[in-house]
Scaffold this active site. Structure first.
Site, PDB file in Angstrom:
ATOM      1  NE  ARG A  48      -3.424  18.002  12.932  1.00  0.00           N
ATOM      2  CZ  ARG A  48      -3.915  17.002  13.626  1.00  0.00           C
ATOM      3  NH1 ARG A  48      -4.139  17.156  14.909  1.00  0.00           N
ATOM      4  NH2 ARG A  48      -4.181  15.853  13.054  1.00  0.00           N
ATOM      5  CG  ASP A 133      -0.623  19.133  16.968  1.00  0.00           C
ATOM      6  OD1 ASP A 133      -0.547  19.883  15.980  1.00  0.00           O
ATOM      7  OD2 ASP A 133      -0.269  17.948  16.961  1.00  0.00           O
ATOM      8  CG  ASN A 134      -5.170  17.140  19.929  1.00  0.00           C
ATOM      9  OD1 ASN A 134      -4.545  16.734  18.958  1.00  0.00           O
ATOM     10  ND2 ASN A 134      -5.021  16.630  21.131  1.00  0.00           N
TER      11      ASN A 134
END
Length: 471
Positions: A48, A133-134
């Site tokens: 990511r 992080d997504n």
């Protein structure tokens, strides 16, 4: 999402058990036992944007830093791996110049991300937690948590019940994805100088998003022959009309393929009736605009904002207070509104927009030699870009309730339906579970029967669905 044609990770399996875990799912001090369940997700990579933030230098205010700060050797290895494995054409084209290679990679992930979020906006998908992080390093929809599809069109729709500030609201998604790309750019220094990546971001992101978004919206409206400057305004006015009338985002778009340029008044009135049936009722609007703060709490917050702005900033925002005041005003007006008045108002709004749409479609027809062939293609393109079925929260809730009672047939029904989101469900047969094989109880069977008797899967949500909360 995959069957909607949107880049995404895939769900391979979902395994549940009789083991229980305690979860406070709404963070409200009311924990409950839930079955332990594991979803196996599949993707080419789960790296990511945030994976590169392990090199983050110490924060000037908090002193916090990434676990691999000053380890540029690892950053180089990660970049080499990502580009050579997932962007081999870039690796091959710039094998003798790492700065140019890294710039080309950043340009490509910028464009992929812009196109991805444009696709989300065009189906009303809200991710819910769009932190770095997504965000996938290869441009996939990743980490499905408190996501949801928007029902009634509201540009400020928040799908995540714990997103109190609306940071990840529907209309904020394009901008927050751009912000996340900025953080990725910072994390790639010194292997890609910031002055290069920032310039790429400014040059590419907005332009790519707007281009892809408008291309997709033209398809959703069946504008297949001409690309006119006025199309952007037509789309904006459509969304504004949806917002004013509380139109169901998915169903309004789906209905548009049956709109006829024919000026037959009776056909137009029939279409208008069908269209307004997909708009929010007075009862639905009252639920949507119900004040969320206790009047005493609101009064205290207003006084605090005036007397102690510093303390107020710690516990609230002016935007939230203003939104609450607007909600109170709307709710008050709704008390005097009758269903007949609402219908009349909605019809007026839609008549105004449909006349503009009719004029635009007429330009399409005038530009072709065979109007019948154009109409066939027009409807075909619309029906392949406007889904009839999406995973609405109330559909998911029905399936969850049945599964919690031991009947997984509704889960399979919904899965099968969502594998063909653009098709009519005429040939759709519900999956019947073998009661003995599944160990279903009489309660489970009754629950499944109740689920099957509920609304069609393409219906806008029932009133009870407004109480559903996803966190």
């Amino acid at each position: 999402m995959f069957h909607l044609g949107i880049p995404t990770t895939r769900a391979g399996t979902c395994v549940t058990s009789d083991s229980k875990v305690v979860r406070d799912i709404f963070y409200d001090g009311n924990p409950k036992n839930e079955r332990c369940t594991v979803v196996l997700r599949i993707a080419s990579t789960f790296l990511r944007f945030g994976s590169f933030e392990i090199f983050k230098p110490p924060d000037e205010y908090t002193g916090r830093k990434g676990p691999s700060v000053n380890r540029n050797d690892i950053r180089i290895q990660m970049l080499d791996y990502v580009i050579s494995t997932f962007y081999p054409e870039i690796q091959e084209a710039y094998s003798d110049n790492n700065i140019q290679r890294n710039a080309a990679f950043f340009r490509e992930i910028t464009k992929r991300t812009a196109r991805l979020v444009a696709e989300w906006q065009c189906v009303g998908f809200c991710h819910g937690v769009l932190n770095t992080d997504n965000m996938s390093i290869v441009g996939l929809t990743i980490d499905y948590g408190p996501f949801g599809f928007m029902d009634r069109y509201d540009p400020e729709h928040i799908c995540n019940g714990s997103d109190n500030t609306g940071r990840y609201a529907y209309n904020k998604q394009p901008e927050v994805c751009k912000w996340n790309l900025g953080k990725l750019a910072e994390a790639l220094v010194p292997e890609l100088p910031l002055e290069i990546s920032e310039l790429i971001l400014e040059e590419e992101y907005d332009a790519e998003f707007e281009k892809h978004y408008l291309q997709k919206m033209r398809k959703k409206l069946g504008l297949i022959q001409l690309e006119l400057e006025e199309d952007s305004k037509l789309v904006s006015e459509l969304l504004e009309t949806m917002h004013l009338t509380g139109g169901d985002f998915t169903n309004i778009f789906y209905l548009m393929s049956s709109f006829s340029v024919d000026t037959d008044p009776s056909k137009f009135e029939d279409f208008l009736e069908e269209l307004t049936s997909q708009c929010a009722s007075v009862e639905e609007l009252k639920v949507a605009f119900k004040p969320q703060m206790d009047p005493r709490q609101l009064s205290m917050m207003l006084m605090l904002a005036q007397s102690n702005p510093q303390l107020f900033a710690l516990i609230g925002t002016k935007a939230n207070i203003n939104k609450e005041l607007e909600r109170i005003d709307q709710f008050s007006k709704l008390q005097q509104l009758t269903a007949a008045d609402l219908l009349s108002r909605n019809k007026r709004h839609w008549k105004e927009w449909l006349e503009k749409y009719r004029v635009r479609l007429q330009k399409e027809i005038e530009s072709v030699g065979d109007a019948d062939a154009w109409n066939t293609d027009h409807v075909k393109v619309m029906n392949s870009n406007n889904p009839k079925y999406i995973l609405r929260n109330y559909i998911a809730q029905n399936a969850i309730e049945a599964a919690e009672n031991g009947d997984f047939s509704e889960v399979r029904n919904v899965l099968k339906l969502l594998e063909h989101p653009f098709q009519e469900a005429e040939g759709f047969r519900e999956v019947k579970e073998d009661a003995e094989e599944e160990g279903a109880t009489a309660t489970a069977a009754a629950c499944a029967e109740e689920t099957r008797s509920r609304l069609p899967y393409c219906s806008k949500p029932p009133l009870w669905a407004s109480e559903l909360c996803v966190t």
